[in-house]
Design a protein around this motif. Structure first.
Motif, short mmCIF file in Angstrom:
data_model
loop_
_atom_site.label_atom_id
_atom_site.label_comp_id
_atom_site.label_asym_id
_atom_site.label_seq_id
_atom_site.Cartn_x
_atom_site.Cartn_y
_atom_site.Cartn_z
N ASP A 103 0.83 -1.21 0.00
CA ASP A 103 0.00 0.00 0.00
C ASP A 103 0.86 1.26 0.00
N THR A 104 1.96 1.23 0.72
CA THR A 104 2.87 2.38 0.77
C THR A 104 3.48 2.64 -0.61
N MET A 105 3.92 1.59 -1.27
CA MET A 105 4.51 1.73 -2.60
C MET A 105 3.52 2.32 -3.60
N LEU A 106 2.27 1.90 -3.50
CA LEU A 106 1.25 2.37 -4.44
C LEU A 106 0.99 3.86 -4.34
N LYS A 107 1.34 4.46 -3.21
CA LYS A 107 1.04 5.88 -2.98
C LYS A 107 2.22 6.81 -3.25
N ILE A 108 3.38 6.27 -3.54
CA ILE A 108 4.56 7.12 -3.76
C ILE A 108 4.37 7.93 -5.04
N ILE A 109 4.61 9.21 -4.92
CA ILE A 109 4.44 10.10 -6.07
C ILE A 109 5.78 10.28 -6.79
N GLY A 110 5.74 10.12 -8.09
CA GLY A 110 6.89 10.38 -8.94
C GLY A 110 6.49 11.33 -10.05
N ASN A 111 7.43 11.65 -10.91
CA ASN A 111 7.16 12.58 -11.99
C ASN A 111 7.44 11.91 -13.32
N MET A 112 6.45 11.96 -14.19
CA MET A 112 6.58 11.39 -15.53
C MET A 112 6.15 12.46 -16.54
N ASN A 113 7.05 12.80 -17.41
CA ASN A 113 6.74 13.78 -18.45
C ASN A 113 6.18 15.07 -17.85
#
Length: 172
Positions: free
Chosen positions: A133-143
């Motif tokens: 669940d923690t991994m699913l919520k990590i915000i990254g940047n794409m394009n």
């Protein structure tokens, strides 16, 4: 995890059109699984003589369209993996027209692309099952757009549905 649990900032406005194709109570893994079967059955229903069809001379063929769906699945899965692993670097976009131009889909068959879609999506389902669940919520940047792995999963389903509708309305 349900679509209704997504929060503002987990995906860019551009992707709303894909995510909005799913019910608010849609669950991530079952949506990926159900959409896989839905897409495979739909692709199998396409008559073999239609796979090279273009609704206008300058538009993609059905072979190109399905190859695009597969390529995009791979890219979104990679992005979800990067974000789940807490990648801090922004990920680049991609030129889908250039990918289609260089994919060689005209040398493929509908049956071959269906099998490849099934394998790629199944790989993505295993990937998503591995995320906490923690991994699913990590915000990254794409394009230049922020996204979470869970939003990307729903985007993948909506993207496939989007192209299914285009195929139904313009190719068949």
């Amino acid at each position: 995890m349900k679509k209704s649990q997504l929060t503002k900032g987990e995906f860019g406005e551009f992707y709303s059109g894909y995510i909005d194709r799913l019910d608010d109570e849609a669950e991530l893994i079952s949506s990926l699984q159900d959409n896989t079967e839905e897409m495979i059955e739909f692709f199998k229903s396409i008559p073999s003589e239609r796979w090279n069809h273009r609704y206008q001379p300058d538009k993609w063929s059905l072979l190109d369209m399905v190859q695009h769906i597969i390529d995009t699945e791979r890219i979104f899965q990679y992005r979800a993996l990067c974000f789940a692993r807490n990648e801090q670097k922004a990920l680049p976009g991609f030129d889908h027209d250039l990918y289609v131009l260089n994919a060689g889909a005209e040398h493929r068959t509908g049956a071959g692309l269906i099998e490849e879609f099934k394998a790629v999506r199944q790989s993505g389902i295993y990937l998503y099952k591995s995320f906490t669940d923690t991994m699913l919520k990590i915000i990254g940047n794409m394009n230049d757009v922020n996204a979470s792995p869970r939003a990307i999963g729903f985007i993948m389903v909506g993207h496939a549905k989007h192209h299914k509708d285009i195929i139904k309305n313009r190719y068949l």
